[in-house]
Design a protein around this motif. Structure first.
Motif, PDB file in Angstrom:
ATOM      1  N   UNK A  22       0.334  -6.187 -30.040  1.00  0.00           N
ATOM      2  CA  UNK A  22       0.069  -4.933 -30.864  1.00  0.00           C
ATOM      3  C   UNK A  22       0.017  -5.477 -32.575  1.00  0.00           C
ATOM      4  N   UNK A  23       0.079  -6.820 -32.657  1.00  0.00           N
ATOM      5  CA  UNK A  23      -0.024  -7.266 -33.997  1.00  0.00           C
ATOM      6  C   UNK A  23       0.720  -6.505 -35.015  1.00  0.00           C
ATOM      7  N   UNK A  24       2.192  -6.292 -34.514  1.00  0.00           N
ATOM      8  CA  UNK A  24       3.150  -6.048 -35.527  1.00  0.00           C
ATOM      9  C   UNK A  24       3.850  -7.152 -36.032  1.00  0.00           C
ATOM     10  N   UNK A  25       4.032  -7.153 -37.715  1.00  0.00           N
ATOM     11  CA  UNK A  25       4.596  -8.173 -38.306  1.00  0.00           C
ATOM     12  C   UNK A  25       5.903  -7.860 -38.685  1.00  0.00           C
ATOM     13  N   UNK A  26       6.495  -6.566 -38.281  1.00  0.00           N
ATOM     14  CA  UNK A  26       7.965  -6.212 -38.421  1.00  0.00           C
ATOM     15  C   UNK A  26       8.548  -5.685 -37.323  1.00  0.00           C
ATOM     16  N   UNK A  27       9.796  -5.935 -37.004  1.00  0.00           N
ATOM     17  CA  UNK A  27      10.471  -5.221 -35.899  1.00  0.00           C
ATOM     18  C   UNK A  27      11.818  -4.659 -36.514  1.00  0.00           C
ATOM     19  N   UNK A  28      12.084  -3.540 -36.289  1.00  0.00           N
ATOM     20  CA  UNK A  28      13.171  -3.036 -36.778  1.00  0.00           C
ATOM     21  C   UNK A  28      14.018  -2.299 -35.940  1.00  0.00           C
ATOM     22  N   UNK A  29      15.501  -2.209 -36.336  1.00  0.00           N
ATOM     23  CA  UNK A  29      16.664  -1.606 -35.395  1.00  0.00           C
ATOM     24  C   UNK A  29      17.109  -0.345 -35.869  1.00  0.00           C
TER      25      UNK A  29
END
Length: 768
Positions: free
Chosen positions: A705-712
Motif C-alpha cells: 500500500x506504499x506506506x513509508x512509515x510503520x509505527x507501534x
C-alpha cells in the motif's frame, strides 16, 4: 547612537516560573528600559535602548531563562520608540488567561535544598521550602490567574519576611506562589492510626524515620497525594504491606536518596539515569542488579524495579537522617482507584494499612500520581504521564477545533485540545469504579476551567458500556464521535511524532483489549491510517476467550481456548495449568468451548502473551494488570537457547486480509516443552517470533500500500524485546519506524487520539 525599540511576545510555559523577574533582571543588566507583562499563555516585553544592548538581551533570553520556563517561540517586532525611563513589571491584565500554561510540580531545587540543611537559614529543616524554580504548582491551583489567592496557599498569609522576598523582583522567590516559611506556612505532624498527634515539624520527620527503620508502615502526604511507605530492605515489612493492601504480586516503586544508593540494587543506563535525575523526578523502571540488596518481594518475578529520587522537602529530610535507606513509596489507593489526598480520608481509608501518618495541612487542590517511565528500545516511554509533566501541553503539528477526548476505561486520562495545543490530564485510573469515574468528571471540569477550552466536538471510545462513553454522549450529544480504540492509539502516535495533517502510516496496535467494529475484542491490529480514517489491513488470529473477562484473570482459560482445536481433551487436561476451582472449572471451560457459550473472540496480542505465561508456568493467576506478560518478559531475559517457533500466515475474507495464526505459536511452545528448552528459552521464543510475524505482515502491507512509515502503539509496546525486534526488522526493510515520544504507549494516550479525531471532525471508518 540612537535608541531603538522592540516588542516581543514570548509563548510557552512562562507563567509561575519566575519569568517576569528574570526579564526584569536581564533588562537591567543590559541597561534597557521598557516593561514586561503576563498575558496568560505568553509574555509581552517592550525593550528600549541601544541596538547592541537589545541584541545581547535577545541572545541571552533563551539561553539564561529560568529552569522551569519552556520557551516555544519569541516573536520580535520593531516598534516606535516610547521613551520609558526605566524597566518595570506591569501587573497582569484581567481576562487574558485563556489557555494559560500552568507549570507542573518539580523537585526541590539545589538552592532550596541547601537552605533546607543550612542551620543559619530561616528555612532550616522546613519541608515546604520553595522558590520560583521548584516545588508544587499544578497540585495547588484552584483557578486562574495563577496568583496566590487562587491556590491552596491562600490559606497561609505571608509573614513580613516572606512578603519582602515575594515582592522583590531581584529575589528568586519573587511571585513564587507557594512561598512560605515556618512562621507563615503549612505545618507537618506525625499521628498514630487514630489521628493522635505524636510529634510536629522536624521532630515528626525524625520520629517517622525511626519508625520506618524499625519496620512500621507509614502514610506520607506529598505534593499530589499520599504514599504508603515501608523499609524496602526488610522482607517482613514489605510482605506485611502486601498482606494489608491485598497486593500479593504487584511491584512496588521504591525511593532512595541518590544514584549511588540506587546502584546498590539497580543498573541505571544513560537514558534511565537522565530520567531518574530529572527535576521532574518520575518513577523510572530500571533493570535490577545481580546483587539485589532489597527485599525480594518488592518486585517479585520481575527483572526490573521502579525507582525514584526524593522530590519534596519532607522526603529529602527523611533520607538525610539515614542516607543508605530505601523505602517503598507506593500510591495510597486501591488498584484503579484515585489516590488518597485528604488527611481525614487517609485516617479512614488507610485504617488497618498504615501504622502512622506523616501529615501536613496544605490542601491538595489537584490529585496527581507519580509519573512512570521506562526506557524501551533505547527511547523514553511513558507508562504513566502525570506529576512533573501535567498540565504541560503537547504541541500539535496542525490546528484543531476545540475538542475533548474522554479516554477508555482503564488507565484513563482526559484531553482538551484547541488550536495547536492539547492538554492531557494526569492519570485517572479505572473508570468502571464509581469513585474513579467521579474523579474523571472532576478532572475534566478542572482542566476545562484551567485551559478555558469549551469543546465543540467530543471524542470517546466505541464501547457503548464505558462510563467515559456515556459521559461524552451526555455532554456532546450529536457532536460526539465514537473512535475505535486502536485507531485512537495510532492517531496519538502520529501526532506524538508531529506528522503533518496529510500523513498516512501503517500503524501496529498491540494491547490487551479494545472494542472492534465487528463486535469482537481487538488487540493485535495493523491499520492503514491517516488523520481522517483507517482500514484494518491485518490482524492476529481471533482466539476464543472462554468466560470472557475470566480468561483475563485466569490465563489458563486462554490456553484451552487457543489449543482446544488442535489437542484432545485428555491432552489438554495433562497440561500444567491452574484453575482456581480445579477440575470442575476445567470441565466447565471445555463445555463452554464445545458449545460456544459465553465465549468472546479476541485478536488481542496481550492475551497471547498471557496464554504463553500460563502454559510455561510463569504466571498462574493475574493479580494486577499486565502481570503475565511482564513476568514472561522477565523470564525471557534469562534465556540461553533460543528456538524458532512456527509462523503461519493465513488470509481471511474476500480481501485476503493477512492474519498471523497465534495458535501455531502456542502449539510450538507445547511441543517443545519438557525437552532441552527451559521456560525462559520458550518465553523468549514466543516474544521473538510474535514480533517477527507481526513485522513480516507489516512490511508486506507497507510495501503493497506504499506506506513509508510503520509505527507501534499499545501496552505491548512497553515490552523491550518485542519492540526492539519489530523496530530492527522494520528498519532493516527500509521503513521509518515510529514510537511514542511524549505520551504513553498504553491507554493513557487514548483520550489524546480521540480529541484529534473530534477536533479534525472528518473521521470516517474504513473497510473492516
Amino acid at each position: 547612537m540612537q535608541n531603538e525599540s522592540r516588542l516581543l511576545h514570548v509563548t510557552g510555559t512562562v507563567q509561575g516560573v519566575g519569568f517576569r523577574p528574570f526579564i526584569y533582571q536581564l533588562a537591567k543588566a543590559h541597561r534597557l528600559s521598557g516593561y514586561v507583562k503576563n498575558l496568560g499563555n505568553h509574555v509581552e516585553i517592550l525593550i528600549e535602548g541601544k541596538r547592541v544592548n537589545i541584541q545581547n538581551f535577545l541572545s541571552d533570553l533563551p539561553e539564561k531563562k529560568p529552569p522551569l520556563a519552556r520557551v516555544k517561540e519569541i516573536a520580535v517586532n520593531t516598534v516606535s520608540f516610547s521613551g520609558y525611563p526605566e524597566f518595570i513589571i506591569i501587573h497582569s491584565e484581567p481576562g487574558t488567561f485563556e489557555n494559560s500554561i500552568i507549570p507542573p510540580d518539580t523537585a526541590i531545587c539545589r538552592d532550596c535544598r541547601l537552605e533546607l540543611f543550612d542551620p543559619s537559614s530561616r528555612y532550616y529543616h522546613y519541608p515546604f521550602t520553595v522558590c520560583t524554580n521548584c516545588g508544587p504548582r499544578y497540585t495547588t491551583v484552584r483557578t486562574l490567574p495563577y496568583d496566590r489567592e487562587n491556590t491552596s496557599m491562600a490559606d497561609f498569609p505571608l509573614c513580613r519576611e516572606c512578603e519582602i522576598e515575594y515582592t522583590n523582583p531581584l529575589n528568586r522567590r519573587h511571585h513564587a506562589q507557594p512561598v512560605c516559611c515556618p512562621k507563615c506556612g503549612p505545618e507537618l505532624w506525625l499521628s498514630d492510626s487514630r489521628g493522635k498527634v505524636l510529634a510536629k515539624n522536624y521532630e515528626a520527620i525524625v520520629t517517622a524515620s525511626d519508625l520506618l527503620q524499625r519496620g512500621s508502615i507509614l502514610s506520607v502526604k506529598g505534593f499530589g497525594g499520599f504514599h504508603i511507605a515501608c523499609n524496602a530492605r526488610k522482607e517482613e515489612s514489605v510482605q506485611e504491606l502486601r498482606r494489608r493492601l491485598g497486593r500479593p504480586e504487584q511491584p512496588f516503586a521504591v525511593m532512595a536518596k541518590d544514584t549511588a544508593v540506587v546502584e546498590s540494587f539497580a543498573e541505571p543506563e544513560e537514558e534511565g539515569r537522565k530520567c531518574l535525575m530529572s527535576p521532574r523526578r518520575p518513577i523510572t523502571v530500571l533493570p535490577r542488579s545481580k546483587d539485589f540488596k532489597l527485599a525480594e518481594s518488592v518486585s517479585p518475578g520481575l527483572h526490573n524495579i521502579g525507582v525514584m529520587l526524593p522530590y519534596t522537602g519532607t522526603q529529602n529530610l527523611l533520607f538525610d537522617l539515614v542516607p543508605d535507606s530505601v523505602y517503598v513509596m507506593t500510591s495510597a489507593n486501591l488498584p484503579g482507584r484515585p489516590m488518597v489526598v485528604e488527611n481525614e480520608e487517609a485516617l479512614e481509608k488507610l485504617k488497618g494499612v498504615a501504622d502512622f501518618h506523616l501529615l501536613h495541612n496544605r490542601v491538595i487542590a489537584n490529585r496527581n500520581d507519580d509519573t512512570v517511565i521506562r526506557v524501551v528500545s533505547g527511547h523514553k516511554a511513558f507508562i504513566r504521564r502525570s506529576r512533573g509533566f501535567v498540565p504541560e501541553p503537547v504541541e500539535l503539528p496542525f490546528k484543531v477545533e476545540a475538542s475533548a477526548g474522554m479516554g477508555a476505561e482503564m488507565n484513563s486520562t482526559v484531553t482538551l485540545a484547541k488550536g495547536k495545543l492539547a492538554y492531557i490530564s494526569q492519570y485517572i485510573g479505572n473508570t468502571s469504579h464509581v469513585e474513579t469515574f467521579r474523579y474523571h468528571s472532576e478532572v475534566f471540569e478542572h482542566l476545562a476551567r484551567l485551559t478555558g477550552i469549551e469543546p465543540l466536538n467530543w471524542g470517546c471510545d466505541l464501547h457503548p458500556a464505558f462510563n467515559t462513553t456515556r459521559f461524552a454522549m451526555g455532554k456532546g450529544g450529536d457532536k460526539t464521535l465514537q473512535v475505535q480504540h486502536h485507531y485512537a492509539h495510532i492517531l496519538a502516535l502520529m501526532a506524538d511524532n508531529s506528522l503533518p495533517v496529510d500523513s498516512r502510516i501503517l500503524g501496529i496496535a498491540l494491547d490487551g483489549a479494545g472494542y472492534g467494529r465487528d463486535g469482537t475484542v481487538w488487540g493485535g491490529e495493523l491499520l492503514g491510517s491517516s488523520y481522517f480514517g483507517y482500514e484494518r489491513l491485518g490482524h492476529l488470529l481471533p482466539q476464543p476467550m472462554p468466560g470472557g473477562d475470566l480468561a483475563v484473570k485466569t490465563p489458563s482459560r486462554m490456553v484451552l481456548g487457543m489449543l482446544s482445536g488442535r489437542l484432545g481433551e485428555e491432552e489438554l487436561e495433562k497440561l500444567p495449568l491452574y484453575f482456581p476451582l480445579g477440575k470442575q472449572e476445567f470441565s466447565t471451560v471445555m463445555q463452554q468451548l464445545q458449545r460456544k457459550i459465553n465465549v468472546t473472540m479476541s485478536s488481542s496480542a496481550g492475551r497471547v502473551l498471557d496464554a504463553a505465561a500460563a502454559l510455561l508456568g510463569i504466571c498462574r493467576v493475574r493479580t494486577y494488570e499486565g502481570e503475565p506478560a511482564m513476568k514472561l518478559e522477565s523470564a525471557a531475559k534469562k534465556s540461553i537457547h533460543r528456538p524458532d517457533l512456527p509462523l503461519v500466515f493465513r488470509n481471511s475474507g474476500e480481501s485476503g486480509t493477512p492474519v498471523l495464526d497465534t495458535t501455531e505459536l502456542l502449539l510450538g511452545v507445547y511441543e517443545l516443552s519438557g525437552g532441552k528448552y527451559s521456560p525462559a528459552d520458550l518465553a523468549f521464543a514466543v516474544e521473538e517470533n510474535l514480533a517477527k510475524g507481526i513485522s513480516e505482515i507489516a512490511i508486506s502491507l507497507a510495501t503493497k500500500y506504499s506506506f513509508e512509515k510503520i509505527g507501534l502503539s499499545g501496552g505491548v509496546a512497553y515490552n523491550d524485546h518485542i519492540t526492539s525486534c519489530i523496530a530492527g526488522t522494520v528498519k532493516e526493510a527500509g521503513f521509518e519506524f515510529l514510537v511514542h515520544r511524549s505520551v504513553p504507549c498504553g491507554d493513557g494516550c487514548i483520550s489524546f487520539g480521540q480529541s484529534l479525531a473530534a477536533g479534525l471532525g472528518t473521521y470516517s471508518e474504513g473497510t473492516q
